[in-house]
Design an enzyme around this catalytic site. Structure first.
Site, PDB file in Angstrom:
ATOM      1  N   ARG A 209       0.847  -1.201   0.000  1.00  0.00           N
ATOM      2  CA  ARG A 209       0.000   0.000   0.000  1.00  0.00           C
ATOM      3  C   ARG A 209       0.881   1.249   0.000  1.00  0.00           C
ATOM      4  NH1 ARG A 209      -4.021  -3.430   3.162  1.00  0.00           N
ATOM      5  NH2 ARG A 209      -2.953  -3.168   5.129  1.00  0.00           N
ATOM      6  N   ASP A 247     -15.685  -4.131  -4.126  1.00  0.00           N
ATOM      7  CA  ASP A 247     -15.648  -5.393  -3.378  1.00  0.00           C
ATOM      8  C   ASP A 247     -17.040  -6.006  -3.456  1.00  0.00           C
ATOM      9  OD1 ASP A 247     -13.470  -6.574  -1.151  1.00  0.00           O
ATOM     10  OD2 ASP A 247     -15.525  -7.253  -0.802  1.00  0.00           O
ATOM     11  N   ALA A 277     -15.854  -8.533  -9.086  1.00  0.00           N
ATOM     12  CA  ALA A 277     -14.724  -7.932  -9.809  1.00  0.00           C
ATOM     13  C   ALA A 277     -14.508  -8.593 -11.169  1.00  0.00           C
ATOM     14  CB  ALA A 277     -13.462  -8.021  -8.967  1.00  0.00           C
ATOM     15  N   ASP A 294      -6.269  -7.691  -5.957  1.00  0.00           N
ATOM     16  CA  ASP A 294      -5.858  -8.436  -4.754  1.00  0.00           C
ATOM     17  C   ASP A 294      -6.942  -9.432  -4.362  1.00  0.00           C
ATOM     18  OD1 ASP A 294      -4.486  -9.229  -2.495  1.00  0.00           O
ATOM     19  OD2 ASP A 294      -5.141  -7.529  -1.275  1.00  0.00           O
ATOM     20  N   CYS A 334      -2.412 -14.602  -3.241  1.00  0.00           N
ATOM     21  CA  CYS A 334      -2.087 -14.999  -1.860  1.00  0.00           C
ATOM     22  C   CYS A 334      -2.269 -16.504  -1.683  1.00  0.00           C
ATOM     23  CB  CYS A 334      -2.916 -14.209  -0.851  1.00  0.00           C
ATOM     24  SG  CYS A 334      -4.677 -14.478  -1.008  1.00  0.00           S
TER      25      CYS A 334
HETATM   26  N1  SAH Z   1      -6.920  -5.540  -0.749  1.00  0.00           N
HETATM   27  C1  SAH Z   1      -7.556  -5.776   0.526  1.00  0.00           C
HETATM   28  C2  SAH Z   1      -7.669  -7.239   0.869  1.00  0.00           C
HETATM   29  C3  SAH Z   1      -8.426  -8.065  -0.141  1.00  0.00           C
HETATM   30  S1  SAH Z   1      -9.021  -9.571   0.468  1.00  0.00           S
HETATM   31  C4  SAH Z   1      -6.834  -4.981   1.601  1.00  0.00           C
HETATM   32  O1  SAH Z   1      -5.796  -4.367   1.321  1.00  0.00           O
HETATM   33  O2  SAH Z   1      -7.304  -4.947   2.727  1.00  0.00           O
HETATM   34  C5  SAH Z   1     -10.074 -10.089  -0.786  1.00  0.00           C
HETATM   35  C6  SAH Z   1     -11.391  -9.327  -0.884  1.00  0.00           C
HETATM   36  O3  SAH Z   1     -12.069  -9.785  -2.054  1.00  0.00           O
HETATM   37  C7  SAH Z   1     -12.374  -9.530   0.252  1.00  0.00           C
HETATM   38  O4  SAH Z   1     -12.713  -8.284   0.801  1.00  0.00           O
HETATM   39  C8  SAH Z   1     -13.612 -10.174  -0.398  1.00  0.00           C
HETATM   40  O5  SAH Z   1     -14.835  -9.663   0.151  1.00  0.00           O
HETATM   41  C9  SAH Z   1     -13.465  -9.746  -1.826  1.00  0.00           C
HETATM   42  N2  SAH Z   1     -14.058 -10.594  -2.861  1.00  0.00           N
HETATM   43  C10 SAH Z   1     -14.110 -11.939  -2.920  1.00  0.00           C
HETATM   44  N3  SAH Z   1     -14.628 -12.335  -4.085  1.00  0.00           N
HETATM   45  C11 SAH Z   1     -14.917 -11.217  -4.806  1.00  0.00           C
HETATM   46  C12 SAH Z   1     -15.458 -10.970  -6.102  1.00  0.00           C
HETATM   47  N4  SAH Z   1     -15.793 -11.981  -6.913  1.00  0.00           N
HETATM   48  N5  SAH Z   1     -15.577  -9.703  -6.512  1.00  0.00           N
HETATM   49  C13 SAH Z   1     -15.219  -8.672  -5.717  1.00  0.00           C
HETATM   50  N6  SAH Z   1     -14.713  -8.851  -4.477  1.00  0.00           N
HETATM   51  C14 SAH Z   1     -14.558 -10.102  -4.022  1.00  0.00           C
END
Ligand code: SAH
Length: 391
Positions: A209, A247, A277, A294, A334
């Site tokens: 970040r 999200d 997404a 992410d 991850c």
């Molecule tokens: N970048 C974030 C962490 C991401 S964790 C940070 O810095 O804090 C992954 C995230 O993806 C979660 O919040 C989850 O709710 C979301 N997620 C899971 N599947 C998804 C999808 N198909 N479309 C959008 N968001 C999704």
């Protein structure tokens, strides 16, 4: 104490310091075969090798703790915990009070995660063996006056595979409030340690970040898989001209909105989006100067890798298509089971199909409070690439 004898030739990883012994490496066990506890490991010629925690229900039968003849007791855990704690005290700035104090195998404590959020700690016991030492671990941290309360969140897939019952609740001291305000690099974030994802916050993206905030000035940013909006806060702080936060989780986006406000930033209407997404990236009819990808782990098991690479390729392909010339992609995986080599190949394939040329301007990984044991490279789960497209 169990005495575990390995099959001939299976002592090499133990001698090399790898902390896991799988069921297939074991020749014979002397002692209580059915109970979880401390075990001594011997090679086929009855030479003592190491000591660890045995669980008859787990495929990973033993997680090794020491290669020296030392007792596994409260003093042992105090020494290991102090070693882990000292790294964070020495290396993290005073403007960060949310960080991982114990990172499992990476701190030579397999099965244990401890995260600090201001005055509260969140503990996760992932193995039945480590859970036996809950009180010793709590006692160590209770000596720290800055700690108001210790909360346990032992739940999820790894615990299930260990035959460990979920345990959620206060272990010691105060009960945590609904949300805690923590600081990361001087920015404020609300964390729900009782119900939030992971232990409430993605501590592992702190350095990435900070990198993003150096690269966004006057750029339009799309933060996909935003969770509680941390990348978006850093984007605003880095003077991005526009930040879209996406999200699929409503509670995550509610926190994101509050986190932006808490740091003095406001999104325009329509810039905080609840949605998928994958669908958004495919359909959106515009370009961005910087996209963060992410996603959650798409491969929980080795057998998921094929399906997961398809998912990563789709995301990266569509993200690359939606970058303006000279634009940046910060892309992550991850998934522990996906190697950095394979991840890079997948992203390369996505760039070829998207007909974009890109260079790697930085490799991104996990920060100092998520160390990786040299003897357990599997612990390097977070991999990322910062790519810059040509035209
Ligand atoms: N970048 C974030 C962490 C991401 S964790 C940070 O810095 O804090 C992954 C995230 O993806 C979660 O919040 C989850 O709710 C979301 N997620 C899971 N599947 C998804 C999808 N198909 N479309 C959008 N968001 C999704």
């Amino acid at each position: 104490m169990q005495r575990i004898y390995l099959k001939q030739g299976r002592e090499r990883p133990v001698l090399n310091g790898h902390p896991w012994i799988f069921s297939g490496a074991i020749e014979r066990i002397e002692g209580e075969m059915e109970s979880v506890g401390v075990a001594d490991i011997f090679d086929n010629k009855k030479n003592w090798l190491a000591r660890g925690l045995y669980n008859p229900k787990s495929q990973i039968r033993v997680r090794l703790l020491t290669w020296q003849n030392e007792d596994i007791d409260g003093d042992f855990f105090a020494r290991r915990l102090a070693h882990a704690h000292a790294l964070r005290q020495r290396n993290l700035s005073a403007s960060t009070n949310a960080y991982r104090i114990v990172n499992g195998e990476g701190d030579f404590l397999p099965g244990l995660i401890v995260d600090r959020y201001g005055g509260f700690l969140v503990c996760q016991f992932f193995t039945a063996g480590m859970a036996l030492f809950r009180n010793d671990i709590v006692d160590f941290f209770t000596k720290d006056n800055a700690i108001e309360g210790i909360f346990e969140r032992s739940e999820g897939r790894v615990g299930d595979e260990e035959g460990l019952e979920p345990a959620i609740g206060v272990l010691k001291g105060e009960s945590p409030p609904e949300t805690i305000t923590v600081e990361e690099n001087g920015f404020k974030f609300l964390v729900d340690i009782r119900r939030g994802q992971k232990t409430g916050f993605y501590l592992d993206q702190r350095d990435n970040r900070a990198f993003l905030s150096t690269a966004v000035s006057n750029r339009s940013v799309l933060n996909c898989f935003s969770f509680s909006g941390a990348f978006s806060v850093y984007a605003f702080a880095g003077k991005a001209k526009e930040v879209v936060t996406l999200d699929s989780s409503k509670p995550a986006l509610e926190l994101a909105e509050q986190n932006l406000e808490l740091n003095g930033f406001t999104s325009e209407p329509g810039e905080i989006l609840k949605g998928d997404a994958f669908a958004y990236l495919k359909e959106v009819d515009r370009k961005f100067d910087l996209i963060v990808l992410d996603p959650p782990s798409l491969a929980h098991r080795r057998s998921d890798i094929d399906a997961a690479t398809g998912g990563y390729k789709f995301l990266n392909l569509h993200a690359l298509k939606h970058l303006s010339p000279g634009g940046l992609l910060l892309t992550f995986s991850c998934s522990q089971h996906l190697s950095i080599d394979l991840f890079q190949k997948v992203v390369f394939g996505a760039a070829v199909d998207a007909r974009r040329k890109a260079n790697i301007i930085k490799r991104l990984s996990q920060p100092i409070d998520h160390p990786v044991s040299l003897h357990h490279p599997e612990g390097e789960y977070l991999k990322g690439l910062a790519l810059r497209v040509l035209d």
